[in-house]
Scaffold this active site. Structure first.
Site, PDB file in Angstrom:
ATOM      1  N   GLU A   1       3.539  -0.240   3.813  1.00  0.00           N
ATOM      2  CA  GLU A   1       3.021   1.098   3.507  1.00  0.00           C
ATOM      3  C   GLU A   1       4.233   1.852   2.979  1.00  0.00           C
ATOM      4  OE1 GLU A   1      -0.025   2.234   3.637  1.00  0.00           O
ATOM      5  OE2 GLU A   1      -1.080   0.772   4.893  1.00  0.00           O
TER       6      GLU A   1
ATOM      7  N   HIS B   1       0.854  -1.191   0.000  1.00  0.00           N
ATOM      8  CA  HIS B   1       0.000   0.000   0.000  1.00  0.00           C
ATOM      9  C   HIS B   1       0.888   1.239   0.000  1.00  0.00           C
ATOM     10  CE1 HIS B   1      -3.480  -2.199   2.305  1.00  0.00           C
ATOM     11  NE2 HIS B   1      -2.800  -3.043   1.561  1.00  0.00           N
ATOM     12  N   SER B   2       0.271   2.383  -0.002  1.00  0.00           N
ATOM     13  CA  SER B   2       0.989   3.626   0.248  1.00  0.00           C
ATOM     14  C   SER B   2       0.083   4.463   1.135  1.00  0.00           C
ATOM     15  CB  SER B   2       1.291   4.357  -1.059  1.00  0.00           C
ATOM     16  OG  SER B   2       0.097   4.757  -1.697  1.00  0.00           O
ATOM     17  N   TYR B   3       0.578   5.238   1.918  1.00  0.00           N
ATOM     18  CA  TYR B   3       1.926   5.636   2.221  1.00  0.00           C
ATOM     19  C   TYR B   3       2.110   5.691   3.727  1.00  0.00           C
ATOM     20  CZ  TYR B   3      -0.412  10.036   3.254  1.00  0.00           C
ATOM     21  OH  TYR B   3      -1.257  10.961   3.779  1.00  0.00           O
TER      22      TYR B   3
END
Length: 185
Positions: free
Chosen positions: A146, A72-74
């Site tokens: 992340e 995922h981000s962030y």
């Protein structure tokens, strides 16, 4: 935060979250029932076809899947179960050791620092995470990355940071894979 996908059901906002589409503890802690929210959990468990297909694949192959990694981000985090509860996973110590080693491998390339730990205590409690679901299904080494950054650019990471992010993350993924290969269960 989570990327969004188009949903044929979500015509008001035209997005749904494939990661919060509640594989686990549908519409519970940290999820929203508002279809316009970034944390919208979906209309029902596995309502998005992408989630349903991944879940079915893992269910069919759980006896041979030894690690599960979702990206995922962030926020620059390397998370592991649990996010839906403050309880520690049965394998907490080992999961933490592997996450810290992977974070060190990632940091070795560009000096990017990631924080490692269980989702609930490291970032915030949130139900519906696929890493929690995979872990409780029997996939011991379940992690959520992340990626960069810590908030300056958020979801709009500059193009100049995309390749370095991929390169350093691959070092962490390779670290996890090597550890898993040496510690099959």
């Amino acid at each position: 935060m989570v990327p969004l996908v188009t949903s044929k059901l979500n015509f008001l906002c035209a997005v749904g979250s494939p990661f919060l589409d509640a594989l686990f503890f549908f519409a519970a802690l940290g999820a929203s029932s508002n279809p316009c929210s970034d944390t919208f959990c979906g209309y029902s468990p596995e309502s998005e076809i992408e989630v349903k297909n991944v879940a079915n694949f893992i269910r069919r192959n759980k006896s041979i899947i030894k690690a599960y990694i979702t990206i995922h981000s962030y926020s620059q985090l390397l998370l592991f179960p649990y996010s839906y509860t403050y309880d520690l996973a049965a394998d907490h110590s080992e999961l933490l050791k592997v996450a810290q080693g992977a974070s060190a491998a990632l940091r070795s390339l560009y000096g990017t620092r990631y924080t490692s730990g269980p989702g609930a205590t490291t970032i915030y409690p949130a139900a519906g995470g696929s890493d929690d679901w995979a872990y409780d299904l029997g996939v011991k080494y379940s992690y959520t990355f992340e990626l960069r950054d810590t908030g300056r650019y958020g979801f709009l990471l500059p193009e100049s940071q995309i390749k370095p992010t991929c390169e350093e993350t691959m070092l962490a993924v390779k670290y996890i894979a090597a550890y898993v290969q040496k510690n099959l269960y």
